[in-house]
Design an enzyme around this catalytic site. Structure first.
Site, PDB file in Angstrom:
ATOM      1  N   TYR A  33      -9.416 -33.495  46.444  1.00  0.00           N
ATOM      2  CA  TYR A  33      -8.690 -32.680  47.410  1.00  0.00           C
ATOM      3  C   TYR A  33      -7.313 -32.314  46.881  1.00  0.00           C
ATOM      4  O   TYR A  33      -6.848 -32.866  45.879  1.00  0.00           O
ATOM      5  CB  TYR A  33      -8.586 -33.398  48.763  1.00  0.00           C
ATOM      6  CG  TYR A  33      -7.566 -34.518  48.844  1.00  0.00           C
ATOM      7  CD1 TYR A  33      -7.781 -35.731  48.210  1.00  0.00           C
ATOM      8  CD2 TYR A  33      -6.377 -34.360  49.560  1.00  0.00           C
ATOM      9  CE1 TYR A  33      -6.840 -36.761  48.288  1.00  0.00           C
ATOM     10  CE2 TYR A  33      -5.446 -35.380  49.652  1.00  0.00           C
ATOM     11  CZ  TYR A  33      -5.690 -36.576  49.014  1.00  0.00           C
ATOM     12  OH  TYR A  33      -4.755 -37.580  49.087  1.00  0.00           O
ATOM     13  N   GLU A 181       3.330 -46.788  43.731  1.00  0.00           N
ATOM     14  CA  GLU A 181       3.758 -45.613  44.495  1.00  0.00           C
ATOM     15  C   GLU A 181       3.617 -45.929  45.974  1.00  0.00           C
ATOM     16  O   GLU A 181       3.327 -47.075  46.341  1.00  0.00           O
ATOM     17  CB  GLU A 181       2.945 -44.371  44.086  1.00  0.00           C
ATOM     18  CG  GLU A 181       1.454 -44.561  44.189  1.00  0.00           C
ATOM     19  CD  GLU A 181       0.639 -43.395  43.623  1.00  0.00           C
ATOM     20  OE1 GLU A 181       1.137 -42.270  43.526  1.00  0.00           O
ATOM     21  OE2 GLU A 181      -0.537 -43.633  43.304  1.00  0.00           O
TER      22      GLU A 181
END
Ligand code: PLP
Length: 286
Positions: A33, A181
């Site tokens: 995506y 992250e």
């Protein structure tokens, strides 16, 4: 108001979009995506997002049924049909289906499933961008190809849920004591000496399009930066911290694991870099 969404060549009202229950995106998360921000009714940094999509497809031997130019046209058509001014366009490509649940890849020529939809949300005047967010640290349990933007997002969903249960907004994911992250964003700190630090590119993190632009803008504006991994302790001791992603741009991080970051308010480097990025974004979409 019902949105108009895109599904395999057609623009249809969202309630009329139908996908097989055997679709491999649904059964195996066998899909990639992209999320591109929309400002002033225009796509922001879309070339980077499409280039990353092409790379994700290549890494997974997924074939893109349209050219990058056609994809860009579909995204713009959706923005127009939904009269979207600010928010995002979500795009997903799955490996389709042969009509049953089989682990093996379907034979060549099996049509993939391409879906796109718009999401209206404030990007510029977002309260979290102004006030900052609080994060908690959490073990990174994701797979080892985080550089590929797949829809296998259960671990980030669990991380967000965990963060909310702790009264925080988001999570910084940790591997071997080092922050990889955020759950859906890149993580940054500003050291006590004033240097921006973010983890270097590898399979450990998603190669953020916003991250790349921020590094280029930091260079242009003579803001010192280092691409290196940083520990949880270094983040606790940082003068400032923030996250970056396509739809947040930059959100200041004012607390980590219940500890105050810096003065507990969005710091000057974070605010300056956000202002620089917003300026670039407004010019690019004027
Ligand atoms: N890291 C992860 C895990 C993400 O999911 C995202 C965005 O969704 C990012 C980083 C930021 O990438 P970008 O700036 O391209 O949106």
């Amino acid at each position: 108001m019902s949105r108009i969404v895109y599904l395999n060549g057609d623009y249809v009202p969202e309630q009329d979009a139908r996908i097989s229950i055997f679709d491999r995106g649904f059964l195996f998360s066998d899909a990639v995506y992209e999320v591109t921000a929309v400002l002033n009714g225009k796509l922001l940094e879309n070339e980077g997002h499409i280039a990353r999509l092409v790379r994700s497809c290549r890494e997974l031997k997924l074939s893109l049924p349209v050219t990058p130019a056609e994809l860009d046209a579909i995204q713009r058509e959706l923005i127009a049909r939904n009269q979207l001014r600010e928010g995002a366009v979500y795009l997903q490509l799955s490996r389709g289906t042969t009509g049953d649940r089989e682990f093996d890849f379907p034979p060549a020529g099996t049509p993939p499933t391409l879906t796109l939809f718009t999401q209206a949300r404030p990007v510029i005047n977002n309260a979290k961008a102004i006030n900052g967010i609080r994060v908690v640290t959490l073990e990174d349990i994701r797979w080892h190809r985080r550089d590929i933007k797949t829809v296998g997002l259960l671990a980030p969903c669990l991380a967000k849920e965990y963060a909310h249960a702790q009264g925080a907004d988001d999570a910084f994911l940790v591997e071997n004591g080092l922050i990889t992250e955020g759950s859906a964003c890149n993580a940054w700190i500003v050291t006590p000496a004033g240097t921006l630090v973010t983890r270097p590119l590898s399979n450990d993190i998603l190669h953020g399009i916003t991250r790349r632009s921020l590094l280029m803008l930091a260079e242009t504006h003579a803001i010192p930066f280092e691409e290196r991994a940083f520990s949880v302790e270094e983040a606790y001791a940082a003068r400032e911290a923030f996250i970056s992603s396509a739809t947040t741009f930059i959100w200041p991080v004012i607390g980590i694991d219940g500890r105050t970051v810096g003065d507990g308010v969005p710091g000057p480097v974070t605010r300056a870099l956000r202002a620089i990025y917003v300026d670039m974004a407004l010019r690019a979409t004027a």
